[in-house]
Design an enzyme around this catalytic site. Structure first.
Site, PDB file in Angstrom:
ATOM      1  CD  GLU A   1     -10.368   0.008  13.226  1.00  0.00           C
ATOM      2  OE1 GLU A   1      -9.256  -0.089  13.781  1.00  0.00           O
ATOM      3  OE2 GLU A   1     -11.241   0.801  13.613  1.00  0.00           O
TER       4      GLU A   1
ATOM      5  CE  LYS B   1     -11.470   7.437  18.009  1.00  0.00           C
ATOM      6  NZ  LYS B   1     -10.089   7.013  18.274  1.00  0.00           N
TER       7      LYS B   1
ATOM      8  CG  HIS C   1      -7.496   7.977  -9.250  1.00  0.00           C
ATOM      9  ND1 HIS C   1      -6.355   7.318  -9.628  1.00  0.00           N
ATOM     10  CD2 HIS C   1      -8.282   8.040 -10.364  1.00  0.00           C
ATOM     11  CE1 HIS C   1      -6.422   7.018 -10.914  1.00  0.00           C
ATOM     12  NE2 HIS C   1      -7.588   7.431 -11.378  1.00  0.00           N
TER      13      HIS C   1
ATOM     14  CB  SER D   1     -11.077   5.506  23.148  1.00  0.00           C
ATOM     15  OG  SER D   1      -9.955   5.973  23.877  1.00  0.00           O
TER      16      SER D   1
END
Ligand code: ARG
Length: 478
Positions: free
Chosen positions: A297, A290, A163, A284
């Site tokens: 992804e 970043k 979980h 970024s």
């Protein structure tokens, strides 16, 4: 070359009183994508010609002219000199037309006892067989990379989650080997799928077979097929083998996507378990701090297109009456894209996994934070005679108390722990350590470092029989 042959759509134009419109020509042509089948098409044609020659349907000179012509065409294609024409609809007619230019009437004899229907089915199977072998090589390479990292981290402790809550400590090596098992099953599925891909449709002709005395077994042997697609109607029409490949590919991408999700999570500064090499990340344009895990992804995102191709092919097939229908021309782009996506993803992941920088201290701290050894304390009480349910209850109360004090179970004074059960003694300290917890799970498939190393040895032995990841590609492709 006759005038009629030079005209567009020469394969069937005598039947028609007007040419197709430009729009229809573009709509129905497949050469822009099926040219990827060119080398498979030539291979299939050469086996067909050799069979026609062997059974006496093609003379020596014609056969020799076809062999010579195809060698020329193969060279032209490989050098990028072949002129593909949309006027000639597809890869098959383009090659046949060029062969006829080079070999005259022999080129026109090649299509004896054959149809584009069994021809294209054969080409796809040859192409897909090679693609499966490439994917299996790439899967083996990725497994090797995961096994290598698992070996380095056979004893590195991290929190295991259920979980997404800290559950019990596990070793990072053990966690990585879970993915090795997934990819091993994927490889098995592909090997199984390959057996059904690897059958010969040629000889089915358009749909009913042919009136010539052909030798299908001979063609199958020449092309390395393990058997025949026996029923001619089925041979030219079903694409279940391609669907099966896309289903197996979808499961690979499910596994890749789950791994991606974990890499992204682990790399988040909040978690900080790992860092990916800079070459797999981007920054970024506005936020200078970043470092984004673009590759995982994107892989997670690309799983969607592969599942889409599976559903596309299922839908393509479901309403078709026997036998061949033009619908089937739509099988190629999804199939090609599935294989391409899979291969690229697996190759980039192999490189990326090998370069993962692990932060064992961050993993360890996270494992120490979530009362991850609570089950070990319960097991300790059970070994001292308490029924498991009562032990569970006692430890739950101890955890609540530790949480209120803001300490871990291992940091609780012995006296405080004994309040929850008098069975707790000084020997509990060993049980509450992370090392003690993982080492205790010492059976086949358990997280103990000893078991992780044993599993690695088994995987290595299995992978030594798998195709080498860096072996040269066996693609039959233009
Ligand atoms: N380009 C076609 C395909 O991909 C080849 C088979 C064409 N057969 C036909 N009867 N029109 O399916």
């Amino acid at each position: 070359m006759t005038d009629q042959l030079a005209k567009k759509s020469e394969a069937w134009s005598a039947r028609f009183s007007e040419p197709v419109s430009e729009l229809v020509k573009r709509y129905t042509a497949s050469v822009s994508f099926d040219l990827r089948l060119a080398l498979a098409d030539i291979e299939g044609s050469l086996a067909h010609a050799a069979m026609l020659h062997a059974v006496g349907l093609l003379g020596d000179a014609d056969h020799a002219a076809i062999v010579r012509g195809m060698a020329t065409i193969r060279g032209e294609i490989e050098r990028g000199e072949f002129t593909w024409s949309i006027d000639l609809e597809d890869v098959h007619l383009n090659i046949e037309k060029r062969l006829t230019e080079l070999a005259g009437d022999a080129g026109k004899r090649l299509h004896t006892a054959r149809s584009r229907n069994d021809q294209v089915a054969t080409d796809i199977r040859l192409w897909l067989r090679a693609a499966i072998d490439d994917v299996r090589g790439a899967l083996a390479a990725l497994q090797r990379a995961l096994v290598g990292l698992a070996e380095t981290h056979a004893g590195t402790i991290m929190p295991g989650f259920t979980h997404l809550q800290v559950a019990q400590p596990v070793t990072f090596g053990h966690h990585l080997l879970a993915y090795v098992e997934m990819f091993a099953r994927d490889a098995e599925r592909l090997a199984d799928c390959r057996r059904r891909v690897n059958r010969l449709p040629l000889g089915a002709a358009a749909l009913a077979g042919t009136s010539y005395p052909i030798d299908r077994e001979r063609v199958a042997r020449a092309l390395g097929f393990e058997g025949l697609c026996e029923n001619s109607l089925d041979a030219v029409s079903d694409r279940d083998f391609a669907i099966e490949f896309c289903a197996a590919a979808s499961l690979v991408m499910v596994h890749v996507s789950r791994l991606s999700e974990e890499l992204i999570l682990w790399m988040s500064p909040r978690v900080g378990f790992i860092d990916l090499a800079d070459r797999f990340c981007t920054g970024s344009s506005i936020m200078p701090q970043k470092k984004n895990p673009d590759v995982p992804e994107l892989a997670r995102g690309k799983s969607g297109r592969v599942f889409g191709h599976l559903v596309g092919l299922l839908t393509l097939m479901k309403g078709q009456p026997l036998a061949y229908n033009k619908d089937n021309q739509e099988d190629k782009e999804p199939l090609f894209d599935t294989a391409d996506t899979l291969l690229e993803t697996l190759r980039i992941f192999t490189d990326m996994v090998a370069g993962i920088q692990v932060r064992p201290e961050r993993m360890r701290r996270a494992a120490a934070e979530g009362f991850s050894t609570a089950t070990d304390l319960a097991d300790y009480l059970v070994r001292k005679g308490l029924p498991f349910r009562d032990a569970h209850e006692a430890v739950a109360r101890a955890v609540r108390s530790a949480a209120e004090r803001g300490v871990d179970l291992s940091e609780m004074p012995l006296d405080a722990l004994r309040e929850f059960s008098p069975l707790i003694d000084a020997d509990v300290a060993a049980v509450l350590t992370l090392e003690g917890s993982v080492a205790a799970r010492d059976h086949v498939g358990g997280t103990a470092p000893r078991q992780v190393r044993a599993a690695i040895a088994r995987h290595r032995a299995r992978l030594s029989a798998e195709p080498g990841g860096d072996a040269p590609s066996g693609s039959v492709e233009a």
